[in-house]
Design a protein around this motif. Structure first.
Motif, PDB file in Angstrom:
ATOM      1  N   GLN A  24       0.832  -1.203   0.000  1.00 48.87           N
ATOM      2  CA  GLN A  24       0.000   0.000   0.000  1.00 48.87           C
ATOM      3  C   GLN A  24       0.868   1.254   0.000  1.00 48.87           C
ATOM      4  OE1 GLN A  24      -3.413  -0.238  -0.172  1.00 48.87           O
ATOM      5  NE2 GLN A  24      -3.063  -2.454  -0.307  1.00 48.87           N
ATOM      6  N   THR A  25       0.212   2.390  -0.193  1.00 49.32           N
ATOM      7  CA  THR A  25       0.863   3.686  -0.012  1.00 49.32           C
ATOM      8  C   THR A  25       0.419   4.217   1.344  1.00 49.32           C
ATOM      9  OG1 THR A  25       0.892   4.154  -2.388  1.00 49.32           O
ATOM     10  CG2 THR A  25       1.098   6.047  -0.893  1.00 49.32           C
ATOM     11  N   ILE A  26       1.382   4.493   2.212  1.00 50.10           N
ATOM     12  CA  ILE A  26       1.110   4.865   3.600  1.00 50.10           C
ATOM     13  C   ILE A  26       1.405   6.352   3.811  1.00 50.10           C
ATOM     14  CG2 ILE A  26       1.635   4.379   6.023  1.00 50.10           C
ATOM     15  CD1 ILE A  26       0.369   2.030   4.471  1.00 50.10           C
ATOM     16  N   ILE A  27       0.530   7.008   4.567  1.00 53.96           N
ATOM     17  CA  ILE A  27       0.719   8.402   4.969  1.00 53.96           C
ATOM     18  C   ILE A  27       0.755   8.468   6.493  1.00 53.96           C
ATOM     19  CG2 ILE A  27      -0.393  10.673   5.131  1.00 53.96           C
ATOM     20  CD1 ILE A  27       0.756  10.322   2.432  1.00 53.96           C
ATOM     21  N   ALA A  28       1.666   9.253   7.030  1.00 55.52           N
ATOM     22  CA  ALA A  28       1.695   9.523   8.472  1.00 55.52           C
ATOM     23  C   ALA A  28       2.297  10.901   8.683  1.00 55.52           C
ATOM     24  CB  ALA A  28       2.502   8.467   9.208  1.00 55.52           C
ATOM     25  N   HIS A  29       1.923  11.554   9.766  1.00 61.34           N
ATOM     26  CA  HIS A  29       2.492  12.869  10.083  1.00 61.34           C
ATOM     27  C   HIS A  29       3.730  12.641  10.933  1.00 61.34           C
ATOM     28  CE1 HIS A  29       1.510  17.111   9.537  1.00 61.34           C
ATOM     29  NE2 HIS A  29       2.139  17.329  10.696  1.00 61.34           N
ATOM     30  N   ASN A  30       4.879  13.201  10.485  1.00 64.68           N
ATOM     31  CA  ASN A  30       6.180  12.817  11.048  1.00 64.68           C
ATOM     32  C   ASN A  30       6.365  11.312  10.843  1.00 64.68           C
ATOM     33  OD1 ASN A  30       7.042  15.390  11.983  1.00 64.68           O
ATOM     34  ND2 ASN A  30       5.721  15.174  13.775  1.00 64.68           N
ATOM     35  N   ALA A  31       6.351  10.938   9.569  1.00 63.08           N
ATOM     36  CA  ALA A  31       6.297   9.518   9.204  1.00 63.08           C
ATOM     37  C   ALA A  31       7.476   8.712   9.717  1.00 63.08           C
ATOM     38  CB  ALA A  31       6.190   9.382   7.679  1.00 63.08           C
ATOM     39  N   SER A  32       8.635   9.340   9.898  1.00 63.65           N
ATOM     40  CA  SER A  32       9.799   8.573  10.354  1.00 63.65           C
ATOM     41  C   SER A  32       9.518   7.893  11.689  1.00 63.65           C
ATOM     42  CB  SER A  32      11.029   9.481  10.470  1.00 63.65           C
ATOM     43  OG  SER A  32      10.800  10.515  11.410  1.00 63.65           O
ATOM     44  N   PHE A  33       8.721   8.540  12.538  1.00 58.54           N
ATOM     45  CA  PHE A  33       8.379   7.947  13.833  1.00 58.54           C
ATOM     46  C   PHE A  33       7.458   6.743  13.645  1.00 58.54           C
ATOM     47  CE2 PHE A  33       5.244   7.636  17.293  1.00 58.54           C
ATOM     48  CZ  PHE A  33       6.089   7.276  18.326  1.00 58.54           C
ATOM     49  N   ASP A  34       6.332   6.938  12.946  1.00 57.43           N
ATOM     50  CA  ASP A  34       5.337   5.862  12.820  1.00 57.43           C
ATOM     51  C   ASP A  34       5.874   4.679  12.019  1.00 57.43           C
ATOM     52  OD1 ASP A  34       2.786   7.094  14.061  1.00 57.43           O
ATOM     53  OD2 ASP A  34       3.543   8.664  12.762  1.00 57.43           O
ATOM     54  N   ILE A  35       6.634   4.969  10.968  1.00 51.98           N
ATOM     55  CA  ILE A  35       7.211   3.875  10.181  1.00 51.98           C
ATOM     56  C   ILE A  35       8.258   3.148  11.012  1.00 51.98           C
ATOM     57  CG2 ILE A  35       8.469   3.279   8.081  1.00 51.98           C
ATOM     58  CD1 ILE A  35       5.523   4.208   7.695  1.00 51.98           C
ATOM     59  N   GLY A  36       8.983   3.896  11.844  1.00 54.18           N
ATOM     60  CA  GLY A  36       9.951   3.262  12.745  1.00 54.18           C
ATOM     61  C   GLY A  36       9.275   2.337  13.743  1.00 54.18           C
ATOM     62  N   VAL A  37       8.150   2.787  14.311  1.00 52.24           N
ATOM     63  CA  VAL A  37       7.387   1.936  15.236  1.00 52.24           C
ATOM     64  C   VAL A  37       6.925   0.673  14.517  1.00 52.24           C
ATOM     65  CG1 VAL A  37       5.264   1.755  16.600  1.00 52.24           C
ATOM     66  CG2 VAL A  37       6.639   3.846  16.704  1.00 52.24           C
ATOM     67  N   LEU A  38       6.399   0.842  13.319  1.00 46.69           N
ATOM     68  CA  LEU A  38       5.909  -0.297  12.549  1.00 46.69           C
ATOM     69  C   LEU A  38       7.028  -1.307  12.288  1.00 46.69           C
ATOM     70  CD1 LEU A  38       3.753  -1.714  10.779  1.00 46.69           C
ATOM     71  CD2 LEU A  38       4.504  -0.252   8.891  1.00 46.69           C
ATOM     72  N   LYS A  39       8.138  -0.830  11.747  1.00 46.38           N
ATOM     73  CA  LYS A  39       9.225  -1.735  11.363  1.00 46.38           C
ATOM     74  C   LYS A  39       9.832  -2.439  12.578  1.00 46.38           C
ATOM     75  CE  LYS A  39      10.805   0.322   7.019  1.00 46.38           C
ATOM     76  NZ  LYS A  39      11.968   0.867   6.298  1.00 46.38           N
ATOM     77  N   GLU A  40      10.083  -1.677  13.646  1.00 42.59           N
ATOM     78  CA  GLU A  40      10.725  -2.282  14.813  1.00 42.59           C
ATOM     79  C   GLU A  40       9.779  -3.238  15.544  1.00 42.59           C
ATOM     80  OE1 GLU A  40      13.079   0.242  17.301  1.00 42.59           O
ATOM     81  OE2 GLU A  40      13.675   1.530  15.627  1.00 42.59           O
ATOM     82  N   SER A  41       8.478  -2.937  15.503  1.00 43.61           N
ATOM     83  CA  SER A  41       7.506  -3.846  16.121  1.00 43.61           C
ATOM     84  C   SER A  41       7.403  -5.149  15.338  1.00 43.61           C
ATOM     85  CB  SER A  41       6.133  -3.164  16.206  1.00 43.61           C
ATOM     86  OG  SER A  41       6.182  -2.025  17.043  1.00 43.61           O
ATOM     87  N   VAL A  42       7.457  -5.050  14.016  1.00 41.52           N
ATOM     88  CA  VAL A  42       7.434  -6.254  13.171  1.00 41.52           C
ATOM     89  C   VAL A  42       8.698  -7.078  13.420  1.00 41.52           C
ATOM     90  CG1 VAL A  42       7.516  -7.109  10.788  1.00 41.52           C
ATOM     91  CG2 VAL A  42       5.939  -5.276  11.405  1.00 41.52           C
ATOM     92  N   ASN A  43       9.840  -6.400  13.519  1.00 42.19           N
ATOM     93  CA  ASN A  43      11.092  -7.109  13.807  1.00 42.19           C
ATOM     94  C   ASN A  43      11.022  -7.840  15.136  1.00 42.19           C
ATOM     95  OD1 ASN A  43      12.566  -6.542  11.506  1.00 42.19           O
ATOM     96  ND2 ASN A  43      13.446  -4.656  12.324  1.00 42.19           N
ATOM     97  N   ARG A  44      10.416  -7.188  16.122  1.00 46.26           N
ATOM     98  CA  ARG A  44      10.319  -7.785  17.448  1.00 46.26           C
ATOM     99  C   ARG A  44       9.515  -9.078  17.414  1.00 46.26           C
ATOM    100  NH1 ARG A  44       7.175  -5.101  22.645  1.00 46.26           N
ATOM    101  NH2 ARG A  44       8.211  -6.266  24.295  1.00 46.26           N
TER     102      ARG A  44
END
Length: 304
Positions: free
Chosen positions: A80-100
């Protein structure tokens, strides 16, 4: 004009501590679906994070963990195409949570509604979510995951209307707005510079030690970052040193506490990090027993 807006709230400074997620699906420029859930982060709640979003450990006791919710979340993210405000934070949460969870990383493109707003409405005095939403007459409750995701979605829709574009790709090409790939591994640079006080803070060793070996700071190595509202960092360092701590200017493997001023901590919660914060996070991820402490928690501990 198809995309998915997301927003995460976290229990503490770790990006693996998601405690709520909001998802807003946009198709043909219209919101067609909204999803929100609390998440049990299996992690402690920081006072300052709870103060911002109002979520407590009691509220998430019966909520799914990120791993349990991931099968429902993944279809909204993958390809998908994802939008977030201050996306580096939300994408970081997503990626690190998936890694965990030891899951395979989803593939997607993403863009930041903060950067979109900065390009499309450059004259605003700042481009925080609340500022842009207020300018566009978008009503929402800040730091509620679903409300924040909806606001980011509506800002992006309004930006496309203003630019008369029909897709994020078209708008990004016309206005030089970066669209990232989830496959990118380059870390975003810190947007917080070292302050003069950071560089000037001396190495402080105990001077008038209180003989309380049970005090949380007794024998601890402490580093400070960010402006403090309640006192100067030099005074804060002296209080800590008088309780048996050693205060240093740089984070390393021997650091036990990184104390963050309230203003800097609020930015940190939103993903804006100083080099000390980044170093502390890296060490925590490697298993170093280092704790990031907000100003209010520091004051409570120093009076302990």
């Amino acid at each position: 004009m198809d995309f998915v807006a997301i927003d995460f709230e976290t229990a503490n400074s770790l990006r693996t501590s998601a405690c709520s997620v909001g998802i807003v699906v946009v198709r043909n420029g219209e919101i067609i679906e909204e999803v929100q859930t609390l998440i049990n982060p299996l992690s402690e709640f920081n006072y300052y994070n709870t103060k911002i979003h109002g979520i407590t450990d009691y509220m998430v006791q019966d909520a799914p963990t990120f791993q349990e919710f991931w099968p429902q979340l993944k279809p909204y993210i993958d390809q998908q195409t994802i939008i977030a405000h201050n996306a580096s934070f939300d994408i970081g949460v997503l990626k690190e949570s998936v890694n965990r969870c030891y899951e395979e990383q989803p593939q997607f493109q993403y863009a930041c509604s903060y950067r979109i707003a900065k390009k499309i409405w450059p004259d605003l005095y700042n481009h925080k979510l609340s500022t842009v939403a207020n300018y566009l007459s978008i009503q929402f409750k800040h730091h509620d995951a679903l409300e924040d995701a909806r606001a980011a979605a509506l800002i992006t829709i309004e930006a496309m209307k203003k630019t008369r574009t029909s897709s994020l790709k078209e708008m990004s090409l016309l206005h030089k707005i970066k669209v990232n790939s989830s496959l990118d591994t380059k870390k975003a640079p810190s947007r917080v510079k070292k302050s003069k006080e950071d560089m000037a803070l001396p190495f402080i060793v105990p001077d008038n030690i209180e003989k309380n070996t049970r005090h949380p700071f007794y024998g601890a190595n402490i580093v400070f970052t960010g402006k403090m509202d309640s006192m100067t960092r030099s005074n804060a360092a002296k209080y800590a040193a008088d309780r048996g701590a050693t205060c240093k200017g740089a984070v390393d493997i021997d650091t036990n506490f990184l104390v963050v001023g309230d203003q800097a901590l609020m930015k940190y919660v939103e993903g804006v990090k100083s080099s000390k914060m980044q170093k502390a996070e890296d060490l925590i991820q490697k298993g170093i027993p280092l704790e990031i402490v907000g100003e209010q928690d520091f004051l409570r501990l120093v009076k302990h």
